[in-house]
Design a protein around this motif. Structure first.
Motif, PDB file in Angstrom:
ATOM      1  N   GLY A  31       0.782  -1.220   0.000  1.00  0.00           N
ATOM      2  CA  GLY A  31       0.000   0.000   0.000  1.00  0.00           C
ATOM      3  C   GLY A  31       0.818   1.278   0.000  1.00  0.00           C
ATOM      4  N   TYR A  32       2.124   1.154   0.092  1.00  0.00           N
ATOM      5  CA  TYR A  32       2.966   2.342   0.283  1.00  0.00           C
ATOM      6  C   TYR A  32       4.202   2.290  -0.592  1.00  0.00           C
ATOM      7  CZ  TYR A  32      -0.043   2.753   4.299  1.00  0.00           C
ATOM      8  OH  TYR A  32      -1.146   2.858   5.103  1.00  0.00           O
ATOM      9  N   ALA A  33       4.602   3.472  -1.035  1.00  0.00           N
ATOM     10  CA  ALA A  33       5.871   3.584  -1.747  1.00  0.00           C
ATOM     11  C   ALA A  33       7.027   3.267  -0.799  1.00  0.00           C
ATOM     12  CB  ALA A  33       6.038   4.994  -2.298  1.00  0.00           C
ATOM     13  N   MET A  34       8.145   2.900  -1.385  1.00  0.00           N
ATOM     14  CA  MET A  34       9.383   2.698  -0.628  1.00  0.00           C
ATOM     15  C   MET A  34      10.475   3.530  -1.279  1.00  0.00           C
ATOM     16  SD  MET A  34       8.750   0.583   1.863  1.00  0.00           S
ATOM     17  CE  MET A  34      10.393   0.114   2.378  1.00  0.00           C
ATOM     18  N   GLY A  35      11.349   4.059  -0.453  1.00  0.00           N
ATOM     19  CA  GLY A  35      12.420   4.890  -0.973  1.00  0.00           C
ATOM     20  C   GLY A  35      13.765   4.525  -0.392  1.00  0.00           C
ATOM     21  N   PHE A  47      17.903  12.023  -1.626  1.00  0.00           N
ATOM     22  CA  PHE A  47      17.113  11.018  -2.313  1.00  0.00           C
ATOM     23  C   PHE A  47      17.971  10.249  -3.308  1.00  0.00           C
ATOM     24  CE2 PHE A  47      13.572   9.126  -4.407  1.00  0.00           C
ATOM     25  CZ  PHE A  47      13.830   9.191  -5.774  1.00  0.00           C
ATOM     26  N   VAL A  48      17.750   8.941  -3.371  1.00  0.00           N
ATOM     27  CA  VAL A  48      18.431   8.098  -4.345  1.00  0.00           C
ATOM     28  C   VAL A  48      17.423   7.491  -5.318  1.00  0.00           C
ATOM     29  CG1 VAL A  48      19.848   6.046  -4.703  1.00  0.00           C
ATOM     30  CG2 VAL A  48      20.290   7.545  -2.736  1.00  0.00           C
ATOM     31  N   SER A  49      16.421   6.824  -4.778  1.00  0.00           N
ATOM     32  CA  SER A  49      15.469   6.129  -5.639  1.00  0.00           C
ATOM     33  C   SER A  49      14.203   5.837  -4.861  1.00  0.00           C
ATOM     34  CB  SER A  49      16.088   4.820  -6.145  1.00  0.00           C
ATOM     35  OG  SER A  49      15.213   4.149  -7.018  1.00  0.00           O
ATOM     36  N   ALA A  50      13.099   5.642  -5.592  1.00  0.00           N
ATOM     37  CA  ALA A  50      11.835   5.289  -4.962  1.00  0.00           C
ATOM     38  C   ALA A  50      11.017   4.435  -5.916  1.00  0.00           C
ATOM     39  CB  ALA A  50      11.061   6.539  -4.565  1.00  0.00           C
ATOM     40  N   ILE A  51      10.098   3.684  -5.328  1.00  0.00           N
ATOM     41  CA  ILE A  51       9.242   2.798  -6.112  1.00  0.00           C
ATOM     42  C   ILE A  51       7.832   2.858  -5.546  1.00  0.00           C
ATOM     43  CG2 ILE A  51       9.848   0.776  -4.698  1.00  0.00           C
ATOM     44  CD1 ILE A  51       9.761  -0.877  -7.326  1.00  0.00           C
ATOM     45  N   ALA A  97      13.118   3.739   3.477  1.00  0.00           N
ATOM     46  CA  ALA A  97      12.035   4.433   4.159  1.00  0.00           C
ATOM     47  C   ALA A  97      10.696   4.020   3.568  1.00  0.00           C
ATOM     48  CB  ALA A  97      12.218   5.941   4.046  1.00  0.00           C
ATOM     49  N   VAL A  98       9.678   4.073   4.398  1.00  0.00           N
ATOM     50  CA  VAL A  98       8.315   3.757   3.980  1.00  0.00           C
ATOM     51  C   VAL A  98       7.573   5.043   3.676  1.00  0.00           C
ATOM     52  CG1 VAL A  98       6.145   2.661   4.611  1.00  0.00           C
ATOM     53  CG2 VAL A  98       8.296   1.729   5.454  1.00  0.00           C
ATOM     54  N   GLY A  99       6.979   5.115   2.499  1.00  0.00           N
ATOM     55  CA  GLY A  99       6.254   6.301   2.117  1.00  0.00           C
ATOM     56  C   GLY A  99       4.930   6.450   2.847  1.00  0.00           C
ATOM     57  N   LYS A 100       4.394   7.674   2.813  1.00  0.00           N
ATOM     58  CA  LYS A 100       3.115   7.945   3.456  1.00  0.00           C
ATOM     59  C   LYS A 100       1.947   7.570   2.549  1.00  0.00           C
ATOM     60  CE  LYS A 100       4.928  11.731   6.267  1.00  0.00           C
ATOM     61  NZ  LYS A 100       4.875  13.182   6.560  1.00  0.00           N
ATOM     62  N   VAL A 101       2.227   7.493   1.248  1.00  0.00           N
ATOM     63  CA  VAL A 101       1.205   7.136   0.279  1.00  0.00           C
ATOM     64  C   VAL A 101       1.801   6.145  -0.720  1.00  0.00           C
ATOM     65  CG1 VAL A 101      -0.009   9.334   0.500  1.00  0.00           C
ATOM     66  CG2 VAL A 101       1.811   9.106  -1.208  1.00  0.00           C
ATOM     67  N   ARG A 102       0.970   5.709  -1.669  1.00  0.00           N
ATOM     68  CA  ARG A 102       1.412   4.696  -2.626  1.00  0.00           C
ATOM     69  C   ARG A 102       2.371   5.263  -3.667  1.00  0.00           C
ATOM     70  NH1 ARG A 102      -3.352   1.164  -4.373  1.00  0.00           N
ATOM     71  NH2 ARG A 102      -2.864   0.175  -2.385  1.00  0.00           N
ATOM     72  N   ALA A 103       2.230   6.531  -4.009  1.00  0.00           N
ATOM     73  CA  ALA A 103       3.073   7.121  -5.054  1.00  0.00           C
ATOM     74  C   ALA A 103       4.466   7.443  -4.504  1.00  0.00           C
ATOM     75  CB  ALA A 103       2.427   8.392  -5.587  1.00  0.00           C
ATOM     76  N   ASP A 109      10.106  14.340   3.675  1.00  0.00           N
ATOM     77  CA  ASP A 109       8.865  14.377   4.449  1.00  0.00           C
ATOM     78  C   ASP A 109       7.747  13.574   3.796  1.00  0.00           C
ATOM     79  OD1 ASP A 109       7.896  17.823   3.580  1.00  0.00           O
ATOM     80  OD2 ASP A 109       8.114  16.022   2.362  1.00  0.00           O
ATOM     81  N   GLY A 110       8.050  12.922   2.685  1.00  0.00           N
ATOM     82  CA  GLY A 110       7.109  11.988   2.082  1.00  0.00           C
ATOM     83  C   GLY A 110       7.190  10.595   2.683  1.00  0.00           C
ATOM     84  N   TYR A 111       8.060  10.437   3.685  1.00  0.00           N
ATOM     85  CA  TYR A 111       8.291   9.136   4.313  1.00  0.00           C
ATOM     86  C   TYR A 111       8.156   9.263   5.818  1.00  0.00           C
ATOM     87  CZ  TYR A 111       9.988   8.128  -0.310  1.00  0.00           C
ATOM     88  OH  TYR A 111      10.060   7.976  -1.672  1.00  0.00           O
ATOM     89  N   ASP A 112       7.567   8.272   6.448  1.00  0.00           N
ATOM     90  CA  ASP A 112       7.368   8.409   7.887  1.00  0.00           C
ATOM     91  C   ASP A 112       8.025   7.313   8.725  1.00  0.00           C
ATOM     92  OD1 ASP A 112       3.804   7.534   7.761  1.00  0.00           O
ATOM     93  OD2 ASP A 112       5.580   6.498   7.018  1.00  0.00           O
ATOM     94  N   TYR A 113       8.656   6.345   8.102  1.00  0.00           N
ATOM     95  CA  TYR A 113       9.423   5.361   8.856  1.00  0.00           C
ATOM     96  C   TYR A 113      10.738   5.125   8.119  1.00  0.00           C
ATOM     97  CZ  TYR A 113       5.166   4.423  11.433  1.00  0.00           C
ATOM     98  OH  TYR A 113       4.047   4.554  12.208  1.00  0.00           O
ATOM     99  N   TRP A 114      11.802   5.008   8.918  1.00  0.00           N
ATOM    100  CA  TRP A 114      13.149   4.891   8.367  1.00  0.00           C
ATOM    101  C   TRP A 114      13.881   3.712   8.985  1.00  0.00           C
ATOM    102  CZ3 TRP A 114      15.059   8.392   4.724  1.00  0.00           C
ATOM    103  CH2 TRP A 114      14.221   9.484   4.448  1.00  0.00           C
ATOM    104  N   GLY A 115      14.736   3.084   8.184  1.00  0.00           N
ATOM    105  CA  GLY A 115      15.608   2.053   8.706  1.00  0.00           C
ATOM    106  C   GLY A 115      16.797   2.646   9.431  1.00  0.00           C
TER     107      GLY A 115
END
Length: 124
Positions: A31-35, A47-51, A97-103, A109-115
Motif C-alpha cells: 500500500g505504500y511507496a518505498m524509498g 534522495f536516491v530512488s523510490a518505487i 524508508a516507507v512512504g506515506k502514500v502509494r506514489a 517528508d514523504g516518508y514516515d518510517y526509516w531504517g
C-alpha cells in the motif's frame, strides 16, 4: 509499529556491485511507496530512488540513473536496490524508508518510517 531492517552494505572497489535489501514489517507493504536515501559524511541526506506501492513506477536521482535499479517483492515485504558500476562518490550510509502514500516521492517528508541505515563504501 513499522520496522525496517536493511542489509547488504559493505566495502567494494570502484566498478563493483552491491545489492541492498530492506525488509519491512508492521504495515500493509504494497500500500505504500518505498524509498532509498543516502547520507555521506558532512552532507545532507539525499534522495536516491523510490518505487510505488505496486512497483509500477520508479524514480531515480540523475547521478544513479543507468547504474542503480530499485525493485520490490511485496510477497516478501522487501525492497531492493541493485547498485552497479559503483563510484567512490556513492560512498554513504544508505537508508530505506516507507512512504506515506502509494506514489513515490523524492521528499524526505514523504516518508514516515526509516531504517537504521547500512554503510556502503566504494574504494578507488
Amino acid at each position: 509499529q513499522v520496522q525496517l531492517v536493511e542489509s547488504g552494505g559493505g566495502l567494494v572497489q570502484a566498478g563493483g556491485s552491491l545489492r541492498l535489501s530492506c525488509a519491512s514489517s508492521g504495515r500493509t507493504f504494497s500500500g505504500y511507496a518505498m524509498g532509498w536515501f543516502r547520507q555521506a559524511p558532512g552532507k545532507e541526506r539525499e534522495f536516491v530512488s523510490a518505487i510505488s506501492g505496486r512497483g509500477g513506477s520508479t524514480d531515480y536521482v540523475d547521478s544513479v540513473k543507468g547504474r542503480f535499479t530499485i525493485s520490490r517483492d511485496n510477497a516478501k515485504n522487501t525492497v531492493y536496490l541493485q547498485m552497479n558500476s559503483l563510484k567512490p562518490e556513492d560512498t554513504a550510509v544508505y537508508y530505506c524508508a516507507v512512504g506515506k502514500v502509494r506514489a513515490p516521492s523524492r521528499r524526505r517528508d514523504g516518508y514516515d518510517y526509516w531504517g537504521q541505515g547500512t554503510q556502503v563504501t566504494v574504494s578507488s
